[in-house]
Design a protein around this motif. Structure first.
Motif, PDB file in Angstrom:
ATOM      1  N   ALA A 197       8.307 -10.619  -9.406  1.00 49.63           N
ATOM      2  CA  ALA A 197       8.904 -10.119  -8.171  1.00 49.63           C
ATOM      3  C   ALA A 197       8.063 -10.560  -6.978  1.00 49.63           C
ATOM      4  CB  ALA A 197       8.991  -8.598  -8.221  1.00 49.63           C
ATOM      5  N   ARG A 198       8.759 -10.729  -5.848  1.00 53.84           N
ATOM      6  CA  ARG A 198       8.081 -11.105  -4.607  1.00 53.84           C
ATOM      7  C   ARG A 198       8.027  -9.879  -3.697  1.00 53.84           C
ATOM      8  NH1 ARG A 198      10.384 -15.693  -1.670  1.00 53.84           N
ATOM      9  NH2 ARG A 198      12.293 -14.535  -1.920  1.00 53.84           N
ATOM     10  N   ILE A 199       6.824  -9.571  -3.239  1.00 54.52           N
ATOM     11  CA  ILE A 199       6.613  -8.408  -2.384  1.00 54.52           C
ATOM     12  C   ILE A 199       6.150  -8.879  -1.018  1.00 54.52           C
ATOM     13  CG2 ILE A 199       5.237  -6.319  -2.037  1.00 54.52           C
ATOM     14  CD1 ILE A 199       5.139  -6.038  -5.091  1.00 54.52           C
ATOM     15  N   LEU A 200       6.843  -8.421   0.011  1.00 53.75           N
ATOM     16  CA  LEU A 200       6.445  -8.690   1.394  1.00 53.75           C
ATOM     17  C   LEU A 200       5.521  -7.563   1.830  1.00 53.75           C
ATOM     18  CD1 LEU A 200       6.544 -10.082   4.164  1.00 53.75           C
ATOM     19  CD2 LEU A 200       8.739  -8.914   4.563  1.00 53.75           C
ATOM     20  N   VAL A 201       4.277  -7.905   2.159  1.00 52.53           N
ATOM     21  CA  VAL A 201       3.276  -6.940   2.602  1.00 52.53           C
ATOM     22  C   VAL A 201       3.144  -7.066   4.114  1.00 52.53           C
ATOM     23  CG1 VAL A 201       0.863  -6.223   2.431  1.00 52.53           C
ATOM     24  CG2 VAL A 201       2.044  -7.120   0.410  1.00 52.53           C
ATOM     25  N   VAL A 202       3.337  -5.943   4.815  1.00 55.11           N
ATOM     26  CA  VAL A 202       3.322  -5.957   6.275  1.00 55.11           C
ATOM     27  C   VAL A 202       2.297  -4.955   6.783  1.00 55.11           C
ATOM     28  CG1 VAL A 202       4.714  -5.746   8.370  1.00 55.11           C
ATOM     29  CG2 VAL A 202       5.812  -6.386   6.195  1.00 55.11           C
ATOM     30  N   ASP A 203       1.292  -5.449   7.493  1.00 56.18           N
ATOM     31  CA  ASP A 203       0.277  -4.577   8.092  1.00 56.18           C
ATOM     32  C   ASP A 203      -0.390  -5.353   9.212  1.00 56.18           C
ATOM     33  OD1 ASP A 203      -2.098  -2.913   8.584  1.00 56.18           O
ATOM     34  OD2 ASP A 203      -1.593  -1.955   6.673  1.00 56.18           O
ATOM     35  N   ASP A 204      -0.596  -4.714  10.357  1.00 52.56           N
ATOM     36  CA  ASP A 204      -1.230  -5.389  11.481  1.00 52.56           C
ATOM     37  C   ASP A 204      -2.742  -5.509  11.297  1.00 52.56           C
ATOM     38  OD1 ASP A 204      -1.118  -2.514  11.870  1.00 52.56           O
ATOM     39  OD2 ASP A 204      -2.029  -2.863  13.830  1.00 52.56           O
ATOM     40  N   GLU A 205      -3.304  -4.708  10.402  1.00 50.85           N
ATOM     41  CA  GLU A 205      -4.740  -4.778  10.110  1.00 50.85           C
ATOM     42  C   GLU A 205      -4.960  -5.767   8.963  1.00 50.85           C
ATOM     43  OE1 GLU A 205      -7.220  -3.132  11.659  1.00 50.85           O
ATOM     44  OE2 GLU A 205      -5.826  -2.124  13.033  1.00 50.85           O
ATOM     45  N   GLU A 206      -5.645  -6.864   9.250  1.00 49.72           N
ATOM     46  CA  GLU A 206      -5.819  -7.918   8.252  1.00 49.72           C
ATOM     47  C   GLU A 206      -6.476  -7.399   6.972  1.00 49.72           C
ATOM     48  OE1 GLU A 206      -7.626 -12.422   7.718  1.00 49.72           O
ATOM     49  OE2 GLU A 206      -8.055 -11.316   9.553  1.00 49.72           O
ATOM     50  N   HIS A 207      -7.501  -6.568   7.107  1.00 45.06           N
ATOM     51  CA  HIS A 207      -8.198  -6.036   5.934  1.00 45.06           C
ATOM     52  C   HIS A 207      -7.241  -5.237   5.045  1.00 45.06           C
ATOM     53  CE1 HIS A 207     -11.231  -4.179   3.431  1.00 45.06           C
ATOM     54  NE2 HIS A 207     -10.720  -2.998   3.738  1.00 45.06           N
ATOM     55  N   GLU A 208      -6.426  -4.375   5.648  1.00 45.48           N
ATOM     56  CA  GLU A 208      -5.462  -3.558   4.892  1.00 45.48           C
ATOM     57  C   GLU A 208      -4.408  -4.444   4.219  1.00 45.48           C
ATOM     58  OE1 GLU A 208      -5.210  -0.224   4.249  1.00 45.48           O
ATOM     59  OE2 GLU A 208      -7.140   0.104   5.224  1.00 45.48           O
ATOM     60  N   ARG A 209      -3.933  -5.427   4.960  1.00 49.48           N
ATOM     61  CA  ARG A 209      -2.912  -6.329   4.430  1.00 49.48           C
ATOM     62  C   ARG A 209      -3.442  -7.088   3.212  1.00 49.48           C
ATOM     63  NH1 ARG A 209      -2.027  -8.750   8.837  1.00 49.48           N
ATOM     64  NH2 ARG A 209      -3.192 -10.652   8.445  1.00 49.48           N
ATOM     65  N   LYS A 210      -4.645  -7.613   3.329  1.00 48.68           N
ATOM     66  CA  LYS A 210      -5.236  -8.361   2.214  1.00 48.68           C
ATOM     67  C   LYS A 210      -5.493  -7.454   1.009  1.00 48.68           C
ATOM     68  CE  LYS A 210      -7.141 -12.254   4.712  1.00 48.68           C
ATOM     69  NZ  LYS A 210      -6.162 -13.189   4.251  1.00 48.68           N
TER      70      LYS A 210
END
Length: 135
Positions: A7-20
């Protein structure tokens, strides 16, 4: 025997650390990831890439997770994609608002690996079952 496509998951977060961090957790579970650092980018990717699930931060500048979720759920091209909102807000009113805007689930930050895995797995099973019944 062919193994299922991850499955492909789109991860959305403006904080780079949280997104990674969220991307790493998803990849460790065997999922492919796409990422966006704001709501507008997330909407564009959701339409063009059609991910199997969206993991979306609630508090972002310009376009928050509530607005992004409402847009996704009102657009015929994206309404069936499950959305998990991730938030540091713990009050019941915020949780109710997340579900009323169309989110399928929410998860509190800091994210617990086991809880995230469970929620993703549950929603993907529902998403795949619905997609199979339409096909």
């Amino acid at each position: 025997m062919d193994s299922p496509v991850p499955a492909r998951i789109l991860v959305v977060d403006d904080e780079e650390h949280e997104r990674k961090l969220l991307e790493d957790l998803a990849r460790e579970e065997g999922y492919l990831t796409l990422s966006a650092n704001n709501g507008k980018e997330a909407l564009a990717l959701a339409v063009t890439e059609q991910p199997n699930l969206i993991l979306l931060d609630l508090v972002m500048p310009d376009m928050d997770g509530f607005e992004v979720t409402r847009w996704l759920k009102h657009n015929p091209a994206t309404r069936a994609i499950p959305v998990i909102l991730a938030t540091a807000l713990e009050d019941v009113a915020a949780h109710e608002r997340m579900l009323s805007c169309g989110a399928d689930e929410f998860i509190n930050k800091p994210v617990d690996r086991w809880e995230l895995s469970l929620r993703i797995s549950k929603l993907l099973k529902s998403y795949r079952s619905a997609a199979a019944s339409v096909a």
